[in-house]
Design a protein around this motif. Structure first.
Motif, PDB file in Angstrom:
ATOM      1  N   MET A   1      16.054 -51.671 -30.353  1.00 17.84           N
ATOM      2  CA  MET A   1      15.378 -50.287 -31.018  1.00 17.84           C
ATOM      3  C   MET A   1      15.980 -48.920 -30.992  1.00 17.84           C
ATOM      4  O   MET A   1      16.698 -48.763 -30.364  1.00 17.84           O
ATOM      5  N   LEU A   2      16.118 -47.910 -32.033  1.00 15.81           N
ATOM      6  CA  LEU A   2      16.869 -47.068 -32.511  1.00 15.81           C
ATOM      7  C   LEU A   2      15.852 -46.470 -31.788  1.00 15.81           C
ATOM      8  O   LEU A   2      14.477 -45.964 -31.786  1.00 15.81           O
ATOM      9  N   ILE A   3      16.150 -45.618 -31.066  1.00 16.24           N
ATOM     10  CA  ILE A   3      15.807 -44.665 -30.216  1.00 16.24           C
ATOM     11  C   ILE A   3      15.991 -42.682 -30.792  1.00 16.24           C
ATOM     12  O   ILE A   3      16.963 -42.693 -30.404  1.00 16.24           O
ATOM     13  N   VAL A   4      15.772 -42.346 -31.369  1.00 13.10           N
ATOM     14  CA  VAL A   4      15.254 -41.054 -31.751  1.00 13.10           C
ATOM     15  C   VAL A   4      14.870 -39.859 -31.255  1.00 13.10           C
ATOM     16  O   VAL A   4      14.101 -39.534 -30.778  1.00 13.10           O
ATOM     17  N   GLY A   5      15.754 -38.974 -30.848  1.00  7.05           N
ATOM     18  CA  GLY A   5      15.161 -38.531 -29.620  1.00  7.05           C
ATOM     19  C   GLY A   5      15.249 -36.862 -30.790  1.00  7.05           C
ATOM     20  O   GLY A   5      15.508 -35.787 -30.887  1.00  7.05           O
ATOM     21  N   LEU A   6      13.510 -36.337 -30.594  1.00  4.54           N
ATOM     22  CA  LEU A   6      13.275 -35.257 -31.213  1.00  4.54           C
ATOM     23  C   LEU A   6      13.713 -34.360 -31.010  1.00  4.54           C
ATOM     24  O   LEU A   6      12.233 -34.248 -29.505  1.00  4.54           O
ATOM     25  N   THR A   7      13.971 -33.134 -31.022  1.00  4.64           N
ATOM     26  CA  THR A   7      13.872 -31.673 -30.244  1.00  4.64           C
ATOM     27  C   THR A   7      13.660 -30.382 -31.229  1.00  4.64           C
ATOM     28  O   THR A   7      13.785 -30.570 -32.396  1.00  4.64           O
ATOM     29  N   ALA A 105       9.909 -52.448 -32.561  1.00  3.58           N
ATOM     30  CA  ALA A 105       9.577 -51.079 -33.916  1.00  3.58           C
ATOM     31  C   ALA A 105      11.123 -51.355 -34.494  1.00  3.58           C
ATOM     32  O   ALA A 105      11.971 -51.414 -33.140  1.00  3.58           O
ATOM     33  N   PRO A 106      11.358 -50.558 -35.590  1.00  4.70           N
ATOM     34  CA  PRO A 106      12.203 -50.444 -35.698  1.00  4.70           C
ATOM     35  C   PRO A 106      13.250 -49.106 -35.480  1.00  4.70           C
ATOM     36  O   PRO A 106      14.790 -49.295 -34.861  1.00  4.70           O
ATOM     37  N   TYR A 107      12.616 -48.400 -35.106  1.00  7.60           N
ATOM     38  CA  TYR A 107      12.731 -47.010 -34.529  1.00  7.60           C
ATOM     39  C   TYR A 107      11.508 -46.332 -33.940  1.00  7.60           C
ATOM     40  O   TYR A 107      10.367 -46.767 -34.051  1.00  7.60           O
ATOM     41  N   CYS A 108      11.809 -45.707 -32.797  1.00  4.55           N
ATOM     42  CA  CYS A 108      10.383 -44.495 -32.337  1.00  4.55           C
ATOM     43  C   CYS A 108      11.548 -43.056 -32.007  1.00  4.55           C
ATOM     44  O   CYS A 108      12.797 -42.993 -32.270  1.00  4.55           O
ATOM     45  N   LEU A 109      10.138 -41.785 -31.648  1.00  5.56           N
ATOM     46  CA  LEU A 109      10.999 -40.815 -31.505  1.00  5.56           C
ATOM     47  C   LEU A 109      10.026 -40.533 -30.416  1.00  5.56           C
ATOM     48  O   LEU A 109       9.437 -41.077 -29.615  1.00  5.56           O
ATOM     49  N   LEU A 110      11.452 -40.367 -29.184  1.00  5.43           N
ATOM     50  CA  LEU A 110      10.983 -39.217 -28.348  1.00  5.43           C
ATOM     51  C   LEU A 110      11.053 -38.118 -27.943  1.00  5.43           C
ATOM     52  O   LEU A 110      12.037 -37.406 -28.567  1.00  5.43           O
ATOM     53  N   VAL A 111       9.767 -37.079 -27.963  1.00 10.37           N
ATOM     54  CA  VAL A 111       9.861 -35.842 -28.074  1.00 10.37           C
ATOM     55  C   VAL A 111      10.532 -35.287 -27.121  1.00 10.37           C
ATOM     56  O   VAL A 111       9.651 -35.782 -26.147  1.00 10.37           O
ATOM     57  N   ARG A 121      19.335 -36.351 -22.464  1.00 10.38           N
ATOM     58  CA  ARG A 121      19.958 -36.934 -24.120  1.00 10.38           C
ATOM     59  C   ARG A 121      20.949 -38.340 -23.638  1.00 10.38           C
ATOM     60  O   ARG A 121      20.366 -38.820 -24.771  1.00 10.38           O
ATOM     61  N   ALA A 122      21.107 -39.081 -22.626  1.00  6.90           N
ATOM     62  CA  ALA A 122      21.639 -40.477 -23.020  1.00  6.90           C
ATOM     63  C   ALA A 122      20.547 -41.349 -23.026  1.00  6.90           C
ATOM     64  O   ALA A 122      20.881 -42.290 -22.997  1.00  6.90           O
ATOM     65  N   MET A 123      19.185 -40.986 -22.770  1.00  6.86           N
ATOM     66  CA  MET A 123      18.447 -41.623 -23.028  1.00  6.86           C
ATOM     67  C   MET A 123      18.015 -42.531 -24.768  1.00  6.86           C
ATOM     68  O   MET A 123      17.921 -42.988 -25.032  1.00  6.86           O
ATOM     69  N   VAL A 124      18.603 -41.248 -25.773  1.00  6.12           N
ATOM     70  CA  VAL A 124      18.551 -41.253 -27.352  1.00  6.12           C
ATOM     71  C   VAL A 124      19.651 -41.926 -28.318  1.00  6.12           C
ATOM     72  O   VAL A 124      21.010 -41.439 -27.524  1.00  6.12           O
ATOM     73  N   ASP A 125      20.124 -42.268 -29.093  1.00  9.67           N
ATOM     74  CA  ASP A 125      20.750 -42.646 -30.101  1.00  9.67           C
ATOM     75  C   ASP A 125      21.202 -41.621 -30.851  1.00  9.67           C
ATOM     76  O   ASP A 125      22.494 -41.791 -31.500  1.00  9.67           O
ATOM     77  N   ARG A 126      20.265 -40.904 -30.891  1.00 11.46           N
ATOM     78  CA  ARG A 126      20.456 -39.936 -32.306  1.00 11.46           C
ATOM     79  C   ARG A 126      19.787 -39.124 -31.532  1.00 11.46           C
ATOM     80  O   ARG A 126      18.622 -38.572 -30.813  1.00 11.46           O
ATOM     81  N   VAL A 127      19.883 -37.626 -32.007  1.00 13.84           N
ATOM     82  CA  VAL A 127      19.311 -36.230 -31.617  1.00 13.84           C
ATOM     83  C   VAL A 127      18.662 -35.773 -32.778  1.00 13.84           C
ATOM     84  O   VAL A 127      19.653 -35.359 -34.453  1.00 13.84           O
ATOM     85  N   LEU A 128      17.470 -35.333 -33.283  1.00 16.15           N
ATOM     86  CA  LEU A 128      17.145 -34.315 -34.383  1.00 16.15           C
ATOM     87  C   LEU A 128      16.701 -32.970 -34.313  1.00 16.15           C
ATOM     88  O   LEU A 128      15.882 -33.310 -32.717  1.00 16.15           O
ATOM     89  N   VAL A 129      16.804 -32.503 -34.899  1.00 17.93           N
ATOM     90  CA  VAL A 129      16.369 -31.103 -34.223  1.00 17.93           C
ATOM     91  C   VAL A 129      15.041 -30.621 -35.121  1.00 17.93           C
ATOM     92  O   VAL A 129      15.797 -30.291 -36.543  1.00 17.93           O
ATOM     93  N   ILE A 130      14.160 -30.295 -35.406  1.00 22.96           N
ATOM     94  CA  ILE A 130      13.616 -29.181 -36.035  1.00 22.96           C
ATOM     95  C   ILE A 130      13.531 -27.914 -35.699  1.00 22.96           C
ATOM     96  O   ILE A 130      13.916 -27.419 -34.366  1.00 22.96           O
ATOM     97  N   ASP A 131      14.270 -27.408 -36.884  1.00 23.22           N
ATOM     98  CA  ASP A 131      14.831 -26.152 -36.712  1.00 23.22           C
ATOM     99  C   ASP A 131      13.854 -24.778 -37.044  1.00 23.22           C
ATOM    100  O   ASP A 131      13.524 -25.110 -38.424  1.00 23.22           O
ATOM    101  N   ALA A 132      13.577 -23.786 -36.921  1.00 22.14           N
ATOM    102  CA  ALA A 132      12.722 -23.155 -37.272  1.00 22.14           C
ATOM    103  C   ALA A 132      13.354 -21.630 -36.798  1.00 22.14           C
ATOM    104  O   ALA A 132      14.573 -21.169 -35.851  1.00 22.14           O
ATOM    105  N   PRO A 133      13.570 -20.221 -37.818  1.00 22.88           N
ATOM    106  CA  PRO A 133      13.754 -18.448 -37.586  1.00 22.88           C
ATOM    107  C   PRO A 133      13.562 -18.162 -36.485  1.00 22.88           C
ATOM    108  O   PRO A 133      12.376 -18.574 -35.993  1.00 22.88           O
ATOM    109  N   PRO A 134      14.088 -17.329 -34.943  1.00 18.98           N
ATOM    110  CA  PRO A 134      13.566 -17.243 -34.346  1.00 18.98           C
ATOM    111  C   PRO A 134      12.107 -16.745 -34.442  1.00 18.98           C
ATOM    112  O   PRO A 134      11.422 -17.340 -33.619  1.00 18.98           O
ATOM    113  N   ASP A 135      12.142 -15.689 -35.334  1.00 17.19           N
ATOM    114  CA  ASP A 135      10.819 -14.636 -35.866  1.00 17.19           C
ATOM    115  C   ASP A 135       9.830 -15.788 -35.825  1.00 17.19           C
ATOM    116  O   ASP A 135       8.764 -15.103 -35.447  1.00 17.19           O
ATOM    117  N   GLN A 136      10.143 -16.697 -36.746  1.00 14.10           N
ATOM    118  CA  GLN A 136       8.971 -17.811 -36.737  1.00 14.10           C
ATOM    119  C   GLN A 136       8.299 -18.281 -35.510  1.00 14.10           C
ATOM    120  O   GLN A 136       7.135 -18.236 -35.345  1.00 14.10           O
TER     121      GLN A 136
END
Length: 204
Positions: A1-7, A105-111, A121-136
């Motif tokens: 299973m693909l493990i996506v690290g959401l950060t 499942a085909p993949y899961c999210l590890l938040v 970091r070693a637990m996940v296959d891909r890193v998904l970064v949710i990005d927003a400006p610092p003031d926001q």
């Protein structure tokens, strides 16, 4: 299973994005913030060790961890963060591994809010970064938690520098627009991850 690290930084919208993956597409989500609460429930070995390490003042009369007191200590002394993480992180990793192993499942999210700064970091296959400006981010933290601006900025500043997070990202989801834009971005990423998962399954 693909493990996506959401950060992403605090106030970037990690929970909103993860909820869309789960609610719209049925993607399993394992949130380490929730696991962190679970491992320090009253009666757990971690909470006993925390009390022994930091004193009874960090325990509420109800027997629960006083998160506000711990937060104040962490921002007053960086060594407190390191000592706390040494107690809880191994237990969080173990619980996350157990939960992932039970999925089908085909993949899961590890938040993982501190994926870039921490040791998961070693637990996940891909890193998904949710990005927003610092003031926001600061505005969202103030609105969500009722913190004043100084504390909100200190919390944001204590995390990985934005550029560092983006540098290690395999995928970036910009969350500086509308909910409709966020939904569209999540839809595209879902298709992308299904494709990757299928390719892995075929051994390609």
């Amino acid at each position: 299973m693909l493990i996506v690290g959401l950060t992403g930084g605090i106030g970037s919208g990690k929970s909103a994005a993860a909820a869309l993956f789960a609610q719209r597409y049925g993607v399993p989500v394992i949130d380490t913030d929730l696991l962190a609460r679970e491992v320090v429930e009253p009666g757990t070995p971690a909470l006993t060790e925390i009390e022994r390490t930091f004193g009874p003042e960090v325990i509420e009369p109800s027997g629960k961890l006083d998160r506000g007191e711990m937060r104040r200590r962490i921002f007053a002394d960086p060594q407190v963060r390191s000592r706390l993480e040494a107690i809880v992180h191994p237990r969080i990793r173990a619980l996350a591994t157990e939960r992932i192993a039970a999925l089908n499942a085909p993949y899961c999210l590890l938040v993982v809010p501190l994926l870039v700064e921490g040791d998961m970091r070693a637990m996940v296959d891909r890193v998904l970064v949710i990005d927003a400006p610092p003031d926001q981010q600061v505005a969202r933290v103030m609105d969500r938690d009722g913190n004043d601006e100084a504390l909100a900025r200190a919390i944001v500043a204590a995390q990985a520098e934005r550029g560092h997070r983006l540098a290690v990202a395999d995928d970036v989801l910009a969350n500086d627009g509308t909910l409709l834009q966020l939904e569209a971005a999540v839809a595209e990423l879902h298709k992308h991850y299904l494709s990757i998962a299928q390719t892995r399954e075929c051994g390609l």
